[in-house]
Design a protein around this motif. Structure first.
Motif, PDB file in Angstrom:
ATOM      1  N   ALA A  86       2.969  -7.246  -3.756  1.00  0.00           N
ATOM      2  CA  ALA A  86       1.621  -7.177  -3.187  1.00  0.00           C
ATOM      3  C   ALA A  86       1.571  -6.175  -2.036  1.00  0.00           C
ATOM      4  N   GLU A  87       2.593  -6.173  -1.184  1.00  0.00           N
ATOM      5  CA  GLU A  87       2.634  -5.216  -0.070  1.00  0.00           C
ATOM      6  C   GLU A  87       2.669  -3.781  -0.601  1.00  0.00           C
ATOM      7  N   ASP A  88       3.503  -3.534  -1.611  1.00  0.00           N
ATOM      8  CA  ASP A  88       3.569  -2.197  -2.216  1.00  0.00           C
ATOM      9  C   ASP A  88       2.227  -1.806  -2.822  1.00  0.00           C
ATOM     10  N   LEU A  89       1.609  -2.746  -3.504  1.00  0.00           N
ATOM     11  CA  LEU A  89       0.320  -2.495  -4.141  1.00  0.00           C
ATOM     12  C   LEU A  89      -0.744  -2.128  -3.107  1.00  0.00           C
ATOM     13  N   VAL A  90      -0.780  -2.855  -2.005  1.00  0.00           N
ATOM     14  CA  VAL A  90      -1.762  -2.581  -0.950  1.00  0.00           C
ATOM     15  C   VAL A  90      -1.510  -1.201  -0.339  1.00  0.00           C
ATOM     16  N   GLN A  91      -0.248  -0.864  -0.094  1.00  0.00           N
ATOM     17  CA  GLN A  91       0.065   0.458   0.461  1.00  0.00           C
ATOM     18  C   GLN A  91      -0.416   1.566  -0.472  1.00  0.00           C
ATOM     19  N   ASN A  92      -0.120   1.428  -1.760  1.00  0.00           N
ATOM     20  CA  ASN A  92      -0.559   2.425  -2.744  1.00  0.00           C
ATOM     21  C   ASN A  92      -2.080   2.493  -2.828  1.00  0.00           C
ATOM     22  N   ALA A  93      -2.717   1.339  -2.794  1.00  0.00           N
ATOM     23  CA  ALA A  93      -4.174   1.294  -2.896  1.00  0.00           C
ATOM     24  C   ALA A  93      -4.824   1.962  -1.685  1.00  0.00           C
ATOM     25  N   PHE A  94      -4.310   1.714  -0.485  1.00  0.00           N
ATOM     26  CA  PHE A  94      -4.882   2.361   0.696  1.00  0.00           C
ATOM     27  C   PHE A  94      -4.677   3.871   0.647  1.00  0.00           C
ATOM     28  N   ALA A  95      -3.534   4.324   0.166  1.00  0.00           N
ATOM     29  CA  ALA A  95      -3.297   5.768   0.050  1.00  0.00           C
ATOM     30  C   ALA A  95      -4.295   6.390  -0.926  1.00  0.00           C
ATOM     31  N   LYS A  96      -4.515   5.744  -2.058  1.00  0.00           N
ATOM     32  CA  LYS A  96      -5.479   6.261  -3.034  1.00  0.00           C
ATOM     33  C   LYS A  96      -6.910   6.130  -2.517  1.00  0.00           C
ATOM     34  N   ALA A  97      -7.176   5.068  -1.793  1.00  0.00           N
ATOM     35  CA  ALA A  97      -8.513   4.865  -1.233  1.00  0.00           C
ATOM     36  C   ALA A  97      -8.851   5.975  -0.239  1.00  0.00           C
ATOM     37  N   LEU A  98      -7.878   6.383   0.547  1.00  0.00           N
ATOM     38  CA  LEU A  98      -8.106   7.457   1.508  1.00  0.00           C
ATOM     39  C   LEU A  98      -8.552   8.731   0.794  1.00  0.00           C
ATOM     40  N   ALA A 123     -15.758  -3.997  -1.283  1.00  0.00           N
ATOM     41  CA  ALA A 123     -15.821  -3.837  -2.742  1.00  0.00           C
ATOM     42  C   ALA A 123     -15.081  -2.583  -3.181  1.00  0.00           C
ATOM     43  N   TRP A 124     -15.227  -1.517  -2.419  1.00  0.00           N
ATOM     44  CA  TRP A 124     -14.550  -0.259  -2.744  1.00  0.00           C
ATOM     45  C   TRP A 124     -13.036  -0.428  -2.681  1.00  0.00           C
ATOM     46  N   LEU A 125     -12.522  -1.045  -1.601  1.00  0.00           N
ATOM     47  CA  LEU A 125     -11.082  -1.266  -1.480  1.00  0.00           C
ATOM     48  C   LEU A 125     -10.563  -2.193  -2.573  1.00  0.00           C
ATOM     49  N   PHE A 164      -9.905   5.623   9.391  1.00  0.00           N
ATOM     50  CA  PHE A 164      -9.021   5.028   8.398  1.00  0.00           C
ATOM     51  C   PHE A 164      -8.137   3.967   9.033  1.00  0.00           C
ATOM     52  N   SER A 165      -7.656   4.252  10.222  1.00  0.00           N
ATOM     53  CA  SER A 165      -6.814   3.299  10.936  1.00  0.00           C
ATOM     54  C   SER A 165      -7.566   1.993  11.187  1.00  0.00           C
ATOM     55  N   ALA A 166      -8.827   2.100  11.588  1.00  0.00           N
ATOM     56  CA  ALA A 166      -9.645   0.907  11.827  1.00  0.00           C
ATOM     57  C   ALA A 166      -9.876   0.141  10.519  1.00  0.00           C
TER      58      ALA A 166
END
Length: 105
Positions: free
Chosen positions: A31-43, A54-56, A6-8
């Motif tokens: 945008a920064e908040d959105l990316v943080q939320n999206a990565f948390a949900k993506a995990l 495409a998934w991200l 995930f880190s990579a």
């Protein structure tokens, strides 16, 4: 997904996803908040296979749309229900419920 994996992914895809999020929001902080939320949900939703990009991007777009729906619901509650919200949108020259795209979508 392992922490190192995930880190990579985060290091590789943070900037491209931030640029995409900025194009959606028009605001760097949002945008920064959105990316943080999206990565948390993506995990939480990761499934091996397919295009990571495409998934991200899909997770990020869905998070953006969810935020817009929540904002719209707050607007409606403040305006006195759905009819008040639609009247307010019409007076502003926008009708999101008619199939027209919301600004930035």
């Amino acid at each position: 997904m392992e922490h190192s994996e995930f880190s990579a992914l985060y290091r590789r895809w943070y900037r491209p996803m931030l640029l995409y999020a900025r194009s959606l929001t028009g605001d760097l902080a949002a945008a920064e908040d959105l990316v943080q939320n999206a990565f948390a949900k993506a995990l939480l939703s990761y499934r091996a296979g397919g295009s990571v990009r495409a998934w991200l991007a899909t997770v990020l777009r869905n998070e953006f749309l969810s935020q817009k729906r929540r904002e719209k619901n707050v607007c409606c509650a403040i305006a006195g229900g759905r009819s008040g919200c639609r009247a307010r949108q019409r007076s502003a020259g926008r009708t999101f419920g008619s199939g027209a795209a919301a600004p930035g979508v």
